[in-house]
Motif scaffolding. Sequence first.
Motif, PDB file in Angstrom:
ATOM      1  N   VAL A 181       0.869  -1.185   0.000  1.00 13.20           N
ATOM      2  CA  VAL A 181       0.000   0.000   0.000  1.00 13.20           C
ATOM      3  C   VAL A 181       0.903   1.232   0.000  1.00 13.20           C
ATOM      4  N   PRO A 182       0.356   2.408  -0.337  1.00 13.09           N
ATOM      5  CA  PRO A 182       1.181   3.617  -0.207  1.00 13.09           C
ATOM      6  C   PRO A 182       1.632   3.802   1.245  1.00 13.09           C
ATOM      7  N   ARG A 183       2.858   4.222   1.449  1.00 13.10           N
ATOM      8  CA  ARG A 183       3.395   4.385   2.804  1.00 13.10           C
ATOM      9  C   ARG A 183       3.365   5.831   3.272  1.00 13.10           C
ATOM     10  N   VAL A 184       3.347   6.788   2.362  1.00 14.15           N
ATOM     11  CA  VAL A 184       3.181   8.200   2.696  1.00 14.15           C
ATOM     12  C   VAL A 184       2.046   8.714   1.818  1.00 14.15           C
ATOM     13  N   VAL A 185       0.968   9.152   2.455  1.00 10.37           N
ATOM     14  CA  VAL A 185      -0.234   9.554   1.735  1.00 10.37           C
ATOM     15  C   VAL A 185      -0.559  11.000   2.094  1.00 10.37           C
ATOM     16  N   PHE A 186      -0.931  11.780   1.082  1.00  7.61           N
ATOM     17  CA  PHE A 186      -1.346  13.165   1.287  1.00  7.61           C
ATOM     18  C   PHE A 186      -2.746  13.346   0.723  1.00  7.61           C
ATOM     19  N   VAL A 187      -3.630  13.927   1.532  1.00  2.00           N
ATOM     20  CA  VAL A 187      -4.966  14.311   1.094  1.00  2.00           C
ATOM     21  C   VAL A 187      -4.958  15.830   1.034  1.00  2.00           C
ATOM     22  N   LEU A 188      -5.025  16.370  -0.175  1.00  2.85           N
ATOM     23  CA  LEU A 188      -4.951  17.816  -0.363  1.00  2.85           C
ATOM     24  C   LEU A 188      -6.352  18.405  -0.302  1.00  2.85           C
ATOM     25  N   LEU A 189      -6.636  19.142   0.757  1.00 10.29           N
ATOM     26  CA  LEU A 189      -7.922  19.804   0.945  1.00 10.29           C
ATOM     27  C   LEU A 189      -7.749  21.302   0.730  1.00 10.29           C
ATOM     28  N   PRO A 190      -8.823  22.023   0.468  1.00 10.77           N
ATOM     29  CA  PRO A 190      -8.693  23.478   0.304  1.00 10.77           C
ATOM     30  C   PRO A 190      -8.206  24.184   1.562  1.00 10.77           C
ATOM     31  N   THR A 191      -8.489  23.626   2.738  1.00 15.75           N
ATOM     32  CA  THR A 191      -8.147  24.295   3.993  1.00 15.75           C
ATOM     33  C   THR A 191      -6.973  23.669   4.735  1.00 15.75           C
ATOM     34  N   ALA A 192      -6.515  22.497   4.305  1.00 13.16           N
ATOM     35  CA  ALA A 192      -5.428  21.800   4.998  1.00 13.16           C
ATOM     36  C   ALA A 192      -4.939  20.640   4.143  1.00 13.16           C
ATOM     37  N   THR A 193      -3.831  20.069   4.561  1.00  8.57           N
ATOM     38  CA  THR A 193      -3.316  18.847   3.954  1.00  8.57           C
ATOM     39  C   THR A 193      -3.226  17.803   5.049  1.00  8.57           C
ATOM     40  N   ILE A 194      -3.894  16.685   4.862  1.00  6.90           N
ATOM     41  CA  ILE A 194      -3.832  15.587   5.824  1.00  6.90           C
ATOM     42  C   ILE A 194      -2.769  14.611   5.334  1.00  6.90           C
ATOM     43  N   THR A 195      -1.864  14.210   6.235  1.00  7.29           N
ATOM     44  CA  THR A 195      -0.828  13.255   5.869  1.00  7.29           C
ATOM     45  C   THR A 195      -1.000  11.976   6.669  1.00  7.29           C
ATOM     46  N   GLN A 227      -0.586  22.870  -2.707  1.00  7.72           N
ATOM     47  CA  GLN A 227      -0.957  22.482  -4.061  1.00  7.72           C
ATOM     48  C   GLN A 227      -0.196  21.216  -4.441  1.00  7.72           C
ATOM     49  N   LYS A 228      -0.718  20.480  -5.396  1.00 11.35           N
ATOM     50  CA  LYS A 228      -0.058  19.265  -5.851  1.00 11.35           C
ATOM     51  C   LYS A 228       1.378  19.540  -6.300  1.00 11.35           C
ATOM     52  N   SER A 229       1.609  20.714  -6.885  1.00 14.91           N
ATOM     53  CA  SER A 229       2.949  21.065  -7.366  1.00 14.91           C
ATOM     54  C   SER A 229       3.957  21.222  -6.227  1.00 14.91           C
ATOM     55  N   GLU A 230       3.483  21.402  -4.989  1.00  9.77           N
ATOM     56  CA  GLU A 230       4.373  21.542  -3.836  1.00  9.77           C
ATOM     57  C   GLU A 230       4.733  20.194  -3.202  1.00  9.77           C
ATOM     58  N   PHE A 231       4.075  19.150  -3.633  1.00 13.88           N
ATOM     59  CA  PHE A 231       4.284  17.822  -3.055  1.00 13.88           C
ATOM     60  C   PHE A 231       5.660  17.291  -3.393  1.00 13.88           C
ATOM     61  N   LEU A 232       6.405  16.940  -2.363  1.00 16.19           N
ATOM     62  CA  LEU A 232       7.755  16.404  -2.545  1.00 16.19           C
ATOM     63  C   LEU A 232       7.896  15.038  -1.879  1.00 16.19           C
ATOM     64  N   GLY A 233       6.803  14.315  -1.745  1.00 16.15           N
ATOM     65  CA  GLY A 233       6.853  13.021  -1.085  1.00 16.15           C
ATOM     66  C   GLY A 233       7.166  13.180   0.384  1.00 16.15           C
ATOM     67  N   SER A 234       7.923  12.274   0.937  1.00 16.22           N
ATOM     68  CA  SER A 234       8.222  12.328   2.371  1.00 16.22           C
ATOM     69  C   SER A 234       9.132  13.495   2.726  1.00 16.22           C
ATOM     70  N   ARG A 235       9.683  14.186   1.724  1.00 18.13           N
ATOM     71  CA  ARG A 235      10.519  15.360   1.980  1.00 18.13           C
ATOM     72  C   ARG A 235       9.719  16.654   1.977  1.00 18.13           C
ATOM     73  N   THR A 236       8.390  16.564   1.877  1.00 15.91           N
ATOM     74  CA  THR A 236       7.551  17.755   1.886  1.00 15.91           C
ATOM     75  C   THR A 236       7.762  18.503   3.203  1.00 15.91           C
ATOM     76  N   PRO A 237       8.031  19.811   3.150  1.00 15.89           N
ATOM     77  CA  PRO A 237       8.303  20.575   4.370  1.00 15.89           C
ATOM     78  C   PRO A 237       7.198  20.427   5.426  1.00 15.89           C
ATOM     79  N   GLY A 238       7.609  20.206   6.675  1.00 17.38           N
ATOM     80  CA  GLY A 238       6.683  20.095   7.790  1.00 17.38           C
ATOM     81  C   GLY A 238       6.070  18.727   7.965  1.00 17.38           C
ATOM     82  N   PHE A 239       6.313  17.831   7.024  1.00 15.32           N
ATOM     83  CA  PHE A 239       5.654  16.532   7.037  1.00 15.32           C
ATOM     84  C   PHE A 239       5.861  15.759   8.331  1.00 15.32           C
ATOM     85  N   THR A 240       7.072  15.646   8.813  1.00 18.63           N
ATOM     86  CA  THR A 240       7.305  14.841  10.013  1.00 18.63           C
ATOM     87  C   THR A 240       7.371  15.654  11.297  1.00 18.63           C
TER      88      THR A 240
END
Length: 112
Positions: A17-31, A56-69
């Motif tokens: 299954v995907p190990r790092v998942v992002f749900v991009l919402l208009p008001t937040a991003t759920i990881t 935005q989808k263009s800002e997605f950098l996988g597990s290296r996305t800023p603030g993710f962890t």
Amino acid sequence: MAGDQWLPIIYSGYWDVPRVVFVLLPTATITLDSDLIEDLDDYDPNYVVRVLPPMQKSEFLGSRTPGFTTAPIVGRIPVSKDLFDPTRRAAIRREPLDSIGLSELIDAEGLS
């Protein structure tokens, strides 16, 4: 919430299954993150759920996305193939996120 409501995802890393998942919402991003536990040589059986500012989808950098962890953990949900659409790459069921109190965030103004 009915278990047949779906939220589109983007993801990085995949092992059954995907190990790092992002749900991009208009008001937040759920990881959701199921990290490798080196001592067990297996992945965590639960996703750690965090909420980041909207991106935005263009800002997605996988597990290296800023603030993710570093964002605070808001809950945990079991890793399950049933959480995902049949491809396991396009969407997740909404209900597990509702069950940890994210309904208002998901339903916030701006979500179609």
